[in-house]
Design an enzyme around this catalytic site. Sequence first.
Site, PDB file in Angstrom:
ATOM      1  N   GLY A  26       0.719  -1.410  -0.054  1.00  0.00           N
ATOM      2  CA  GLY A  26      -0.009  -0.570  -0.242  1.00  0.00           C
ATOM      3  C   GLY A  26       1.091   1.141   0.298  1.00  0.00           C
ATOM      4  O   GLY A  26       1.858   1.013   0.022  1.00  0.00           O
ATOM      5  N   SER A  27       0.261   2.236   0.162  1.00  0.00           N
ATOM      6  CA  SER A  27       1.134   3.639  -0.105  1.00  0.00           C
ATOM      7  C   SER A  27       2.365   3.564   0.848  1.00  0.00           C
ATOM      8  O   SER A  27       3.167   3.578   0.662  1.00  0.00           O
ATOM      9  CB  SER A  27      -0.149   4.554  -0.138  1.00  0.00           C
ATOM     10  OG  SER A  27      -0.415   4.659   1.384  1.00  0.00           O
ATOM     11  N   GLU A  29       3.774   0.905   2.490  1.00  0.00           N
ATOM     12  CA  GLU A  29       4.946   0.317   1.852  1.00  0.00           C
ATOM     13  C   GLU A  29       6.145   1.071   0.760  1.00  0.00           C
ATOM     14  O   GLU A  29       6.924   0.301   0.470  1.00  0.00           O
ATOM     15  CB  GLU A  29       4.112  -1.257   1.541  1.00  0.00           C
ATOM     16  CG  GLU A  29       3.766  -1.273   2.969  1.00  0.00           C
ATOM     17  CD  GLU A  29       2.639  -0.454   3.754  1.00  0.00           C
ATOM     18  OE1 GLU A  29       1.840  -0.641   2.987  1.00  0.00           O
ATOM     19  OE2 GLU A  29       2.224  -0.611   4.456  1.00  0.00           O
ATOM     20  N   GLU A  48      -3.925 -10.948   1.993  1.00  0.00           N
ATOM     21  CA  GLU A  48      -2.466 -10.757   3.740  1.00  0.00           C
ATOM     22  C   GLU A  48      -2.798 -11.982   3.872  1.00  0.00           C
ATOM     23  O   GLU A  48      -1.653 -12.755   5.011  1.00  0.00           O
ATOM     24  CB  GLU A  48      -3.187  -9.718   3.973  1.00  0.00           C
ATOM     25  CG  GLU A  48      -2.695  -7.996   3.438  1.00  0.00           C
ATOM     26  CD  GLU A  48      -3.296  -7.605   2.909  1.00  0.00           C
ATOM     27  OE1 GLU A  48      -4.926  -8.052   2.814  1.00  0.00           O
ATOM     28  OE2 GLU A  48      -3.294  -6.250   2.600  1.00  0.00           O
ATOM     29  N   HIS A  71       0.889  -4.130   4.804  1.00  0.00           N
ATOM     30  CA  HIS A  71       0.458  -2.784   4.691  1.00  0.00           C
ATOM     31  C   HIS A  71      -0.950  -2.542   5.873  1.00  0.00           C
ATOM     32  O   HIS A  71      -1.997  -2.987   6.265  1.00  0.00           O
ATOM     33  CB  HIS A  71      -0.920  -2.936   3.267  1.00  0.00           C
ATOM     34  CG  HIS A  71      -1.646  -1.506   2.923  1.00  0.00           C
ATOM     35  ND1 HIS A  71      -0.649  -0.382   3.189  1.00  0.00           N
ATOM     36  CD2 HIS A  71      -2.864  -1.127   3.507  1.00  0.00           C
ATOM     37  CE1 HIS A  71      -1.512   0.557   2.728  1.00  0.00           C
ATOM     38  NE2 HIS A  71      -2.392   0.595   3.016  1.00  0.00           N
ATOM     39  N   HIS A 282      -8.311 -30.767  21.804  1.00  0.00           N
ATOM     40  CA  HIS A 282      -9.421 -30.346  21.037  1.00  0.00           C
ATOM     41  C   HIS A 282     -10.122 -30.318  21.586  1.00  0.00           C
ATOM     42  O   HIS A 282     -10.936 -29.855  22.551  1.00  0.00           O
ATOM     43  CB  HIS A 282      -8.573 -31.237  19.238  1.00  0.00           C
ATOM     44  CG  HIS A 282      -9.585 -30.148  18.389  1.00  0.00           C
ATOM     45  ND1 HIS A 282     -10.392 -30.205  16.802  1.00  0.00           N
ATOM     46  CD2 HIS A 282     -10.804 -29.051  18.550  1.00  0.00           C
ATOM     47  CE1 HIS A 282     -11.286 -29.168  16.653  1.00  0.00           C
ATOM     48  NE2 HIS A 282     -11.074 -28.723  17.031  1.00  0.00           N
ATOM     49  N   GLY A 403      -5.084 -24.227  13.633  1.00  0.00           N
ATOM     50  CA  GLY A 403      -6.584 -24.849  12.964  1.00  0.00           C
ATOM     51  C   GLY A 403      -7.353 -24.082  12.089  1.00  0.00           C
ATOM     52  O   GLY A 403      -8.390 -24.627  11.712  1.00  0.00           O
TER      53      GLY A 403
HETATM   54  N1  TZD Z   1     -12.521 -20.622   9.649  1.00  0.00           N
HETATM   55  C1  TZD Z   1     -11.214 -21.093  10.352  1.00  0.00           C
HETATM   56  C2  TZD Z   1     -10.528 -19.325   9.240  1.00  0.00           C
HETATM   57  N2  TZD Z   1     -10.835 -21.748  10.740  1.00  0.00           N
HETATM   58  C3  TZD Z   1     -11.869 -22.316  10.837  1.00  0.00           C
HETATM   59  N3  TZD Z   1     -10.718 -23.812  11.683  1.00  0.00           N
HETATM   60  C4  TZD Z   1     -12.687 -22.313  11.029  1.00  0.00           C
HETATM   61  C5  TZD Z   1     -13.599 -21.767  10.149  1.00  0.00           C
HETATM   62  C6  TZD Z   1     -14.335 -23.732  11.289  1.00  0.00           C
HETATM   63  N4  TZD Z   1     -13.697 -25.106  10.297  1.00  0.00           N
HETATM   64  C7  TZD Z   1     -13.274 -26.252  11.065  1.00  0.00           C
HETATM   65  O1  TZD Z   1     -12.326 -25.981  11.962  1.00  0.00           O
HETATM   66  S1  TZD Z   1     -13.225 -27.339  10.008  1.00  0.00           S
HETATM   67  C8  TZD Z   1     -14.106 -26.856   9.080  1.00  0.00           C
HETATM   68  C9  TZD Z   1     -14.314 -25.390   9.030  1.00  0.00           C
HETATM   69  C10 TZD Z   1     -15.352 -24.431   8.103  1.00  0.00           C
HETATM   70  C11 TZD Z   1     -14.660 -27.202   7.321  1.00  0.00           C
HETATM   71  C12 TZD Z   1     -13.988 -27.079   6.207  1.00  0.00           C
HETATM   72  O2  TZD Z   1     -14.633 -27.969   5.030  1.00  0.00           O
HETATM   73  P1  TZD Z   1     -13.762 -28.741   4.474  1.00  0.00           P
HETATM   74  O3  TZD Z   1     -12.834 -29.920   4.333  1.00  0.00           O
HETATM   75  O4  TZD Z   1     -14.845 -28.774   2.742  1.00  0.00           O
HETATM   76  O5  TZD Z   1     -12.257 -27.711   4.364  1.00  0.00           O
HETATM   77  P2  TZD Z   1     -13.939 -31.382   4.469  1.00  0.00           P
HETATM   78  O6  TZD Z   1     -12.933 -31.952   4.993  1.00  0.00           O
HETATM   79  O7  TZD Z   1     -16.056 -31.314   4.218  1.00  0.00           O
HETATM   80  O8  TZD Z   1     -14.291 -30.920   6.684  1.00  0.00           O
END
Ligand code: TZD
Length: 529
Positions: A26-27, A29, A48, A71, A282, A403
């Site tokens: 951006g500006s 940078e 990003e 940015h 988890h 995750g």
């Molecule tokens: N947003 C972000 C940034 N991270 C996350 N982990 C989630 C939402 C929540 N989330 C999970 O933890 S797994 C998942 C989500 C939305 C589903 C992913 O679906 P996919 O894979 O189609 O990539 P599968 O194999 O169908 O589960």
Amino acid sequence: MTRTVRRETMEILRQNKLTTIFGNPGSNELPFLQDFPEDFQYILGLHEGAVISMADGYAQASGAAAFVNLHAASGSGNAMGGLTNAVYSHSPLVITAGQQVRSMVGLEAMLANVDATSLPKPLVKWSAEPLCAEDVPRSISQAIHTALLPAKGPVYVSIPYDDWDKTAPAEARHLAGRTTVAAQALSADQAQELADVLNAAANPVLVLGPEVDADYANDFAVALADKLAAPVWIAPSASRCPFPTRHRSFRGVLPASIKDISEILDGHDLVLVVGAPVFRYHQYVPGEYLKSGTRIVHVTSDAGEAARAPMGHSIVASVLGTLRTLAESVRQTARPQLPALPDIPAASEGCFDSVHPDEVFEVLRTTAPAGTVFVKESTSTSASFWQQMDLNRQGSYFFPASGGLGFGLPATVGAQLAHEDRRVIGIIGDGSANYGITALWTAARYNIPCIFLIMKNGTYGALRGFSKLLGTGETPGLDVPGLDFVQISSGYGVAAESVSTKEALQAALIKALESHGPSLIEIHTQFEA
Ligand code: TZD
Ligand code: CA
């Protein structure tokens, strides 16, 4: 000869081999990027979130630091989700952001990054905004060494854009050649004590985490497992693969619940956890943390991981050094070697014009060349993946370490950029792909020859699994129908095709492997709840 802050900083980056800059400008940078050196390359990401995850993939695959330029506050904010992954993968990302000119920050002119150092907290190891222009080169040097000293991790520096043309102090010349090194070896007594504990164990088990792979210590882990004739588990919520998956000791990835872990470890008198937290749980399934009669010894370079563990004896030390020492000093056990693993089970077949995830991984196992690197962000197919795959080299597997989705697609691009001799294949869910989709453009723009497999099952599969576990019934927002990844990919400039049989997948994969540019294969996959 007087040098500008910019010249001096570039020299520091050059000496530290940080000549690849992942960014979105951006500006604020532009003055940093002015007179861009010919021996540097700028890798433009269109969002990003993709920039930071590309840098993360690059850092993890190369084993080196990566430099990021964002940015101001808005660009930094967009990168925050990806930053959570870099924290838990201990990726040494040197993240910089342009700031308004010094005299305009206080009055909050457009693009002032107000209280810039607070913005990335608590995620980064260190966050700074130099108190004067003359301190910019030293701050960048400090950022690099901070990111790389144990435990490695991301750092953040905000730099006012009127600093770059200022004259650097003459003494800044000492910075570029600086080196730092951490000596974290066990003392002789500590090493002996640890070897004694392992020698005395009747039924030890190893639990290995991502830091083993990050430290290139996998071969020492194998040697240790052989000496102990011990089973080996990958620590829960695996983000890397620290052990060959077809070795007789390999037992899989530990499930991520309190109850399941203690039940699996029950009966072992000693659990040696190396290069992972104790533990990265988890799903909440309460139970005993550890059954009586089981003892944990834990080795990590991260004092935070050591301090927050709910049980066990933790040693803060180099994972590589410790495993190397143990592989040499531990006695060969008199216990019999473990039996060879059974054959990989036959892949289940998909129905209704779809490919079963087992079949996807079977095709990858049989068709992808030895040494292929897999970046995975398909959340419902983990069990099938670990059962079907045969991974046996360091650095073969990367999964978002916190995750946070949006890592997979850009990290595939970044990892491929780090590897000239290993093909990188991203296995990405049709949900996950959308959080990092703009990385397709970067792959096309720089002709980075990675391969994207989109596992299209039409749903957030993992969340369907969780809704069962939590008993939440049918909730809104779980399906993602109507996405056409062939069109999306073509729009970003990456050649793509769609397949719905195992045979077609194999043919498409062979074609992609022969290509010198990026390819995407959309696979209609079966979802099994
Ligand atoms: N947003 C972000 C940034 N991270 C996350 N982990 C989630 C939402 C929540 N989330 C999970 O933890 S797994 C998942 C989500 C939305 C589903 C992913 O679906 P996919 O894979 O189609 O990539 P599968 O194999 O169908 O589960
Ligand atoms: Ca899906």
